[in-house]
Scaffold this motif. Structure first.
Motif, PDB file in Angstrom:
ATOM      1  N   UNK A  64     116.903  -8.144  27.598  1.00  0.00           N
ATOM      2  CA  UNK A  64     115.531  -8.151  28.084  1.00  0.00           C
ATOM      3  C   UNK A  64     115.375  -7.299  29.330  1.00  0.00           C
ATOM      4  N   UNK A  65     116.376  -7.349  30.211  1.00  0.00           N
ATOM      5  CA  UNK A  65     116.303  -6.543  31.438  1.00  0.00           C
ATOM      6  C   UNK A  65     116.405  -5.048  31.120  1.00  0.00           C
ATOM      7  N   UNK A  66     117.218  -4.712  30.128  1.00  0.00           N
ATOM      8  CA  UNK A  66     117.349  -3.305  29.736  1.00  0.00           C
ATOM      9  C   UNK A  66     116.022  -2.767  29.218  1.00  0.00           C
ATOM     10  N   UNK A  67     115.348  -3.550  28.376  1.00  0.00           N
ATOM     11  CA  UNK A  67     114.064  -3.121  27.815  1.00  0.00           C
ATOM     12  C   UNK A  67     113.000  -3.015  28.910  1.00  0.00           C
ATOM     13  N   UNK A  68     113.095  -3.873  29.931  1.00  0.00           N
ATOM     14  CA  UNK A  68     112.112  -3.846  31.005  1.00  0.00           C
ATOM     15  C   UNK A  68     112.370  -2.715  31.997  1.00  0.00           C
ATOM     16  N   UNK A  69     113.545  -2.091  31.935  1.00  0.00           N
ATOM     17  CA  UNK A  69     113.884  -1.016  32.862  1.00  0.00           C
ATOM     18  C   UNK A  69     113.697   0.350  32.238  1.00  0.00           C
ATOM     19  N   UNK A  70     114.184   1.391  32.899  1.00  0.00           N
ATOM     20  CA  UNK A  70     113.956   2.760  32.446  1.00  0.00           C
ATOM     21  C   UNK A  70     114.882   3.223  31.332  1.00  0.00           C
ATOM     22  N   UNK A  71     115.886   2.408  30.979  1.00  0.00           N
ATOM     23  CA  UNK A  71     116.940   2.893  30.098  1.00  0.00           C
ATOM     24  C   UNK A  71     116.445   3.253  28.701  1.00  0.00           C
ATOM     25  N   UNK A  72     115.442   2.566  28.204  1.00  0.00           N
ATOM     26  CA  UNK A  72     114.924   2.819  26.850  1.00  0.00           C
ATOM     27  C   UNK A  72     113.787   3.824  26.828  1.00  0.00           C
ATOM     28  N   UNK A  73     113.291   4.231  27.976  1.00  0.00           N
ATOM     29  CA  UNK A  73     112.011   4.937  28.013  1.00  0.00           C
ATOM     30  C   UNK A  73     112.109   6.332  28.604  1.00  0.00           C
ATOM     31  N   UNK A  74     113.276   6.971  28.472  1.00  0.00           N
ATOM     32  CA  UNK A  74     113.358   8.374  28.860  1.00  0.00           C
ATOM     33  C   UNK A  74     112.639   9.249  27.837  1.00  0.00           C
ATOM     34  N   UNK A  75     112.523   8.735  26.624  1.00  0.00           N
ATOM     35  CA  UNK A  75     111.702   9.378  25.601  1.00  0.00           C
ATOM     36  C   UNK A  75     110.718   8.343  25.059  1.00  0.00           C
ATOM     37  N   UNK A  76     109.435   8.616  25.214  1.00  0.00           N
ATOM     38  CA  UNK A  76     108.383   7.700  24.767  1.00  0.00           C
ATOM     39  C   UNK A  76     107.668   8.351  23.589  1.00  0.00           C
ATOM     40  N   UNK A  77     107.986   7.895  22.396  1.00  0.00           N
ATOM     41  CA  UNK A  77     107.378   8.439  21.185  1.00  0.00           C
ATOM     42  C   UNK A  77     106.571   7.342  20.505  1.00  0.00           C
ATOM     43  N   UNK A 137      95.575   3.253  16.676  1.00  0.00           N
ATOM     44  CA  UNK A 137      94.847   2.548  17.730  1.00  0.00           C
ATOM     45  C   UNK A 137      93.666   3.358  18.245  1.00  0.00           C
ATOM     46  N   UNK A 138      93.229   4.372  17.502  1.00  0.00           N
ATOM     47  CA  UNK A 138      92.138   5.209  17.979  1.00  0.00           C
ATOM     48  C   UNK A 138      90.847   4.419  18.164  1.00  0.00           C
ATOM     49  N   UNK A 139      90.692   3.356  17.404  1.00  0.00           N
ATOM     50  CA  UNK A 139      89.496   2.522  17.563  1.00  0.00           C
ATOM     51  C   UNK A 139      89.662   1.494  18.672  1.00  0.00           C
ATOM     52  N   UNK A 140      90.861   1.391  19.253  1.00  0.00           N
ATOM     53  CA  UNK A 140      91.120   0.465  20.342  1.00  0.00           C
ATOM     54  C   UNK A 140      91.745   1.221  21.515  1.00  0.00           C
ATOM     55  N   UNK A 141      90.988   2.100  22.157  1.00  0.00           N
ATOM     56  CA  UNK A 141      91.557   2.919  23.239  1.00  0.00           C
ATOM     57  C   UNK A 141      92.083   2.095  24.406  1.00  0.00           C
ATOM     58  N   UNK A 142      91.529   0.892  24.608  1.00  0.00           N
ATOM     59  CA  UNK A 142      92.024   0.062  25.705  1.00  0.00           C
ATOM     60  C   UNK A 142      93.486  -0.314  25.495  1.00  0.00           C
ATOM     61  N   UNK A 143      93.866  -0.597  24.254  1.00  0.00           N
ATOM     62  CA  UNK A 143      95.248  -0.943  23.973  1.00  0.00           C
ATOM     63  C   UNK A 143      96.166   0.266  24.098  1.00  0.00           C
ATOM     64  N   UNK A 144      95.665   1.420  23.686  1.00  0.00           N
ATOM     65  CA  UNK A 144      96.468   2.638  23.831  1.00  0.00           C
ATOM     66  C   UNK A 144      96.736   2.920  25.304  1.00  0.00           C
ATOM     67  N   UNK A 145      95.710   2.775  26.131  1.00  0.00           N
ATOM     68  CA  UNK A 145      95.868   2.998  27.570  1.00  0.00           C
ATOM     69  C   UNK A 145      96.899   2.038  28.149  1.00  0.00           C
ATOM     70  N   UNK A 146      96.810   0.772  27.792  1.00  0.00           N
ATOM     71  CA  UNK A 146      97.742  -0.222  28.333  1.00  0.00           C
ATOM     72  C   UNK A 146      99.173   0.063  27.905  1.00  0.00           C
ATOM     73  N   UNK A 147      99.354   0.481  26.648  1.00  0.00           N
ATOM     74  CA  UNK A 147     100.701   0.770  26.173  1.00  0.00           C
ATOM     75  C   UNK A 147     101.308   1.959  26.912  1.00  0.00           C
ATOM     76  N   UNK A 148     100.551   3.039  27.048  1.00  0.00           N
ATOM     77  CA  UNK A 148     101.072   4.222  27.735  1.00  0.00           C
ATOM     78  C   UNK A 148     101.419   3.882  29.185  1.00  0.00           C
ATOM     79  N   UNK A 149     100.524   3.181  29.867  1.00  0.00           N
ATOM     80  CA  UNK A 149     100.794   2.820  31.264  1.00  0.00           C
ATOM     81  C   UNK A 149     102.023   1.917  31.362  1.00  0.00           C
TER      82      UNK A 149
END
Length: 324
Positions: free
Chosen positions: A41-54, A62-74
């Motif tokens: 859980x700590x690994x997923x919460x840190x930067x180790x998995x997210x050097x590539x965000x695809x 999610x084009x009809x739910x832009x609020x969720x897209x924004x939250x995910x990217x952030x």
């Protein structure tokens, strides 16, 4: 004491676990992996998995739910802690989100944001913060033009590949002068390009020849659907250049639009986004058990929904084949 022949996965270095988890689907990384054990859980919460965000495939649903897209990217960009090297997301819905990426992902080398709602002005403001870009995809971003491409080229001096492919509907009825200006902006500011895709843009032979005269390292050009370009002349003047098009074997039939219809019952899955704020508050605390405490804001807020049988890959993009 006999040493066990099995190694404990939870004892692996976080960097090694991150490499493993990056091969899993996004949904599993965010909802399944953190429940296996506290260290995962700590690994997923840190930067180790997210050097590539695809999350391009996910974002297309999610084009009809832009609020969720924004939250995910952030969420994912924050987790990367500035170490993200690649972001791939379709349809950024607003200027502030692009500015957020520019402020928090300055190490980016690959940026793929097709069909995004960004403007020339916001690109001019954000591009100076992305000096390490080597690959850029701004296909079907209909609100940007020559100014934006010039801003990218002027500030991203290491840019080696540009994808600016348009859909025929994007350019229908548009003035060709604006896209000629885009070609000239590419020629003036991106001399280091080796790979260029400008499919279906309203450009002429002269504009492409100007690009080739300035971008002397170009090895491949995708000109599918650029009907005003003389392919024979390009091959004659640049015999070592790989050219795809202008003639195309694929076509834009009704299949894509039928899949996108409101009445479509095709198989599409989606899943709701969890709130990460409470998760951050407990990870790393003395009370490790709190990580798995039930309550609002944790993975219980992520709901899986299935529509139909499975996910159709043809839904994920346009009908043309992938470029070499």
């Amino acid at each position: 004491m006999v040493e066990s022949e099995y190694r404990c996965w939870e004892e692996l270095l976080p960097d090694a676990l991150g490499l493993v988890f990056r091969n899993l689907p996004l949904q599993e990384v965010l909802t399944v992996v953190p429940r296996v054990c506290k260290s995962w859980g700590r690994v997923v919460a840190g930067p180790y998995c997210w050097q590539e965000i695809d999350i391009e495939e996910w974002s297309q649903q999610r084009q009809s739910r832009p609020d969720q897209l924004v939250r995910m990217v952030e969420l994912l960009v924050r987790r990367s802690s500035g170490a993200c090297r690649r972001i791939s997301v379709s349809g950024l819905p607003c200027h502030p989100l692009f500015s957020f990426i520019g402020d928090h992902a300055r190490a980016l080398r690959t940026l793929e944001i097709p069909r995004s709602d960004i403007s020339d002005a916001v690109v001019e403001a954000v591009a100076p913060g992305l000096p390490n870009l080597t690959f850029l995809d701004v296909s079907s971003c209909t609100k940007i033009g020559a100014r934006a491409l010039e801003a990218f080229g002027s500030h991203c001096r290491s840019l080696a590949a540009l994808r600016r492919v348009m859909h025929p509907i994007d350019v229908a009825g548009r003035n060709a002068c604006g896209q000629h200006d885009e070609a000239r902006a590419i020629a003036r500011t991106m001399p280091g390009l080796r790979h260029l895709e400008v499919g279906y843009m309203l450009v002429t032979t002269e504009a492409i020849l100007e690009v080739l005269s300035r971008c002397r390292g170009l090895e491949f050009v995708d000109l599918r659907g650029c009907w005003a370009v003389d392919e024979a002349l390009l091959r004659e003047r640049h015999p070592g250049l790989s050219v795809l098009g202008p003639a195309v074997d694929d076509c834009f039939e009704n299949s894509y639009w039928e899949e996108c219809s409101d009445d479509d019952d095709d198989d599409v899955y989606s899943w709701e986004l969890m709130d990460d704020d409470e998760y951050y508050a407990v990870v790393g605390s003395d009370d490790d058990e709190a990580v798995w405490a039930d309550g609002p804001g944790l993975v219980e807020n992520l709901e899986v929904r299935f529509y139909g049988g499975g996910f159709s890959e043809s839904y994920a993009g346009f009908d043309w084949p992938a470029s070499p």
